[in-house]
Design a protein around this motif. Structure first.
Motif, short mmCIF file in Angstrom:
data_model
loop_
_atom_site.label_atom_id
_atom_site.label_comp_id
_atom_site.label_asym_id
_atom_site.label_seq_id
_atom_site.Cartn_x
_atom_site.Cartn_y
_atom_site.Cartn_z
N ALA A 97 -8.28 3.87 -6.95
CA ALA A 97 -8.36 2.68 -5.75
C ALA A 97 -7.89 1.55 -6.04
N LYS A 98 -7.94 1.08 -7.47
CA LYS A 98 -7.58 -0.21 -7.85
C LYS A 98 -5.87 -0.32 -7.67
N LYS A 99 -5.49 0.98 -8.36
CA LYS A 99 -3.99 1.11 -8.30
C LYS A 99 -3.34 0.98 -6.83
N LEU A 100 -3.84 1.73 -5.83
CA LEU A 100 -3.61 2.12 -4.81
C LEU A 100 -3.47 0.19 -3.86
N ILE A 101 -5.03 -0.20 -4.34
CA ILE A 101 -4.98 -1.49 -3.50
C ILE A 101 -3.74 -2.63 -3.99
N LEU A 102 -3.66 -2.60 -5.30
CA LEU A 102 -2.55 -3.55 -5.78
C LEU A 102 -1.05 -2.91 -5.31
N GLU A 103 -0.66 -1.63 -5.21
CA GLU A 103 0.53 -1.49 -4.55
C GLU A 103 0.59 -1.93 -2.93
N LEU A 104 -0.64 -1.63 -2.40
CA LEU A 104 -0.45 -1.95 -0.94
C LEU A 104 -0.31 -3.49 -0.70
N ASN A 105 -0.84 -4.00 -1.99
CA ASN A 105 -0.75 -5.74 -1.55
C ASN A 105 0.41 -6.24 -1.64
N GLN A 106 1.46 -5.31 -2.62
CA GLN A 106 2.83 -5.56 -2.79
C GLN A 106 3.51 -5.53 -1.40
N ILE A 107 3.29 -4.34 -1.00
CA ILE A 107 3.96 -4.14 0.54
C ILE A 107 3.30 -5.37 1.58
N TYR A 108 2.11 -5.27 1.38
CA TYR A 108 1.71 -6.34 2.32
C TYR A 108 2.16 -7.90 2.28
N LYS A 109 2.75 -8.05 1.18
CA LYS A 109 3.22 -9.48 0.74
C LYS A 109 4.45 -9.66 1.46
N LYS A 110 5.12 -8.44 1.64
CA LYS A 110 6.60 -8.42 2.14
C LYS A 110 6.49 -8.43 3.85
N LYS A 111 5.55 -7.51 4.36
CA LYS A 111 5.44 -7.22 5.59
C LYS A 111 4.62 -7.74 6.58
N LYS A 112 3.36 -8.19 5.79
CA LYS A 112 2.35 -9.11 6.74
C LYS A 112 1.97 -8.35 7.79
N ASP A 113 1.64 -7.04 7.64
CA ASP A 113 1.17 -5.85 8.62
C ASP A 113 -0.31 -5.82 8.42
N GLU A 114 -0.94 -6.28 9.43
CA GLU A 114 -2.63 -6.06 9.69
C GLU A 114 -3.00 -4.89 9.29
N GLN A 115 -2.46 -3.73 9.85
CA GLN A 115 -2.88 -2.25 9.28
C GLN A 115 -2.87 -1.99 7.72
N ILE A 116 -2.05 -2.72 7.12
CA ILE A 116 -2.10 -2.28 5.66
C ILE A 116 -3.14 -3.22 5.04
N ASP A 154 -6.11 -3.67 6.53
CA ASP A 154 -7.19 -3.01 7.12
C ASP A 154 -7.42 -1.71 5.93
N ILE A 155 -6.34 -1.31 5.67
CA ILE A 155 -6.51 0.06 4.72
C ILE A 155 -6.89 -0.50 3.43
N MET A 156 -6.54 -1.58 2.94
CA MET A 156 -6.88 -2.27 1.66
C MET A 156 -8.25 -2.49 1.76
N LYS A 157 -9.09 -2.97 2.78
CA LYS A 157 -10.21 -3.49 2.79
C LYS A 157 -11.28 -2.20 2.71
N ARG A 158 -10.74 -1.38 3.35
CA ARG A 158 -11.40 0.06 3.38
C ARG A 158 -11.70 0.67 1.87
N LEU A 159 -10.57 0.51 1.10
CA LEU A 159 -10.31 0.90 0.07
C LEU A 159 -11.18 0.16 -0.97
N THR A 160 -11.17 -1.09 -0.73
CA THR A 160 -12.06 -2.07 -1.69
C THR A 160 -13.25 -1.90 -1.44
N ALA A 161 -13.69 -1.40 -0.13
CA ALA A 161 -15.31 -0.91 0.01
C ALA A 161 -15.72 0.37 -0.70
N ILE A 162 -14.70 1.34 -0.58
CA ILE A 162 -14.81 2.35 -1.28
C ILE A 162 -15.02 2.30 -2.83
#
Length: 74
Positions: free
Chosen positions: A30-49, A51-59
């Motif tokens: 989960a930590k690995k996925l969150i960090l990878e998604l964060n890199q994508i989010y920094k570039k695209k600023k997409d709210e869906q990404i 939301d996915i990061m928030k759900r993974l963090t909760a898990i």
């Protein structure tokens, strides 16, 4: 968007009756996925990404809470 697909698949997995080592693996993944998604989010600023990061963090928090155990009271 392979990372997003991995994250969505990770969310759908069952997490019942896990051993300690399984919990550790889930937490690390989960930590690995969150960090990878964060890199994508920094570039695209997409709210869906986000939301996915928030759900993974909760898990991740739920799994880690179970790993750490119940706090002792004084």
């Amino acid at each position: 968007m392979e990372t997003i697909e991995k994250a969505l698949e990770f969310e759908k997995r069952k997490r019942k009756s896990l051993s300690t080592s399984d919990r550790i693996k889930i937490s690390r993944e989960a930590k690995k996925l969150i960090l990878e998604l964060n890199q994508i989010y920094k570039k695209k600023k997409d709210e869906q990404i986000m939301d996915i990061m928030k759900r993974l963090t909760a898990i991740k928090r739920k799994v880690e809470k179970r790993l750490k155990g119940k706090p002792l009271t004084a």
